[in-house]
Enzyme design. Structure first.
Site: not given
Length: 318
Positions: A94, A150
């Site tokens: 993440h 991301c």
């Protein structure tokens, strides 16, 4: 590098699936094992020079990719380096964006959000930390970072954008999960652990939980870029999985294929299809093409000095 001295090739690979959490991913640990094979088979890295950290239960070595663990592994890798060496860091997991921090003394940093990766304990590692790490790399060595997360564009603070946010987005929905933790989710996780309750910024929780192991961004000081007077001497090379305003896809298993990161898979495909040498610029451009053809709505970016944009990826010349 001294004449006749063989360069070292050192790597740190980190994969976080966050198993058992509401933010669980599927392909990150697979990405790490796949990239390790590429480093050994194509680039000639020695197995003992590739450090792997995953949050897989019972993982070899038993060292989890916590914030402190990842920082320690990267610091150790840089400490081993000499001029001319090749350093490589791959992160699969993440990413998040952190709003500007304002201290009691009035420190405010930049006006825009800072990019960060999320280790398994949520002890964020920010673009400021990567800037400070790159500034410690010996002159003449390179530090190549691939982040399949991301909002990964710009993850090395102050690094020059070579390939950035100008490509058109694709339209097809591939039902992939984004490798992104919203700021509110990060804040909620940390506030529950720190016991500080209503504090509205992760800085308070991170410093309370991790002390000196928290990101340099949250200790309200910024070190200057030691390469600022000679931009082409900058050792940092960032290949980001997407632009700062985009999500990187975590692709579920299917059709006989294991779960993976879309960018990591595209990177493998590009390297497998094209003989060396391939420049950093060419690798990113071709990865963009692969992802576009597959319908993914993410655009890898390249951040590095002008000199490093067209050197061979990981120094491979044949």
């Amino acid at each position: 590098m001294e004449v006749g001295k063989k360069k070292k090739m050192l790597a740190t690979l980190v994969g976080c699936n966050y198993a058992g959490t509401e933010n669980e991913l599927r392909g990150c640990i697979n990405d790490v094992h796949a990239i390790r094979a590429v480093l050994l088979d194509r680039f000639g890295f020695a197995p003992g020079d590739v450090t792997v950290l995953t949050d897989e239960p019972g993982a070899a070595g038993g060292v989890l990719p916590t914030g402190a663990g990842v920082r320690r592994a990267l610091a150790d890798m840089v400490a081993r380096a000499a001029p001319g060496d090749v350093l490589f860091f791959h992160f699969s997991g993440h990413g998040t964006l952190v709003p500007p921090v304002v201290s009691a003394a009035g420190y405010g940093g930049r006006d825009d959000d800072d990019e960060a990766i999320v280790p398994c304990d949520f002890n964020l590692i920010t673009d400021v930390d990567f800037r400070e790490l790159v500034d410690r790399v010996p002159r003449g060595a390179t530090f190549t970072m691939v982040s399949d997360s991301c909002h990964s564009g710009g993850l090395i603070d102050q690094e020059k954008e070579q390939i950035g946010p100008d490509a058109d987005a694709a339209d097809r929905d591939l039902h992939a999960v984004g490798r992104f933790l919203p700021y509110a989710a990060v804040l909620g996780h940390l506030s529950g652990a720190s016991g500080l309750g209503a504090s509205h910024h992760v800085a308070d929780h991170l410093v309370a939980l991790f002390g000196a192991d928290a990101s340099a961004k949250f200790h309200f000081h910024r070190h200057g870029n030691s390469s600022a007077d000679d931009a082409d001497a900058d050792a940092g090379i960032l290949l980001s999985g997407c632009q700062k305003d985009e999500l990187s896809a975590d692709v579920p298993a299917g059709g006989g294929k294991a779960a993976c990161g879309a960018f990591t898979a595209a990177l493998q495909a590009v390297l497998a299809a094209h003989p060396a040498p391939m420049s950093n610029r060419e690798v990113v451009r071709r990865a963009r093409e692969v992802l576009g053809e597959q319908g993914f709505q993410q655009h890898p970016c390249l951040y590095c000095s002008d000199a490093n944009a067209d050197v061979p990826f990981l120094g491979q010349r044949n």
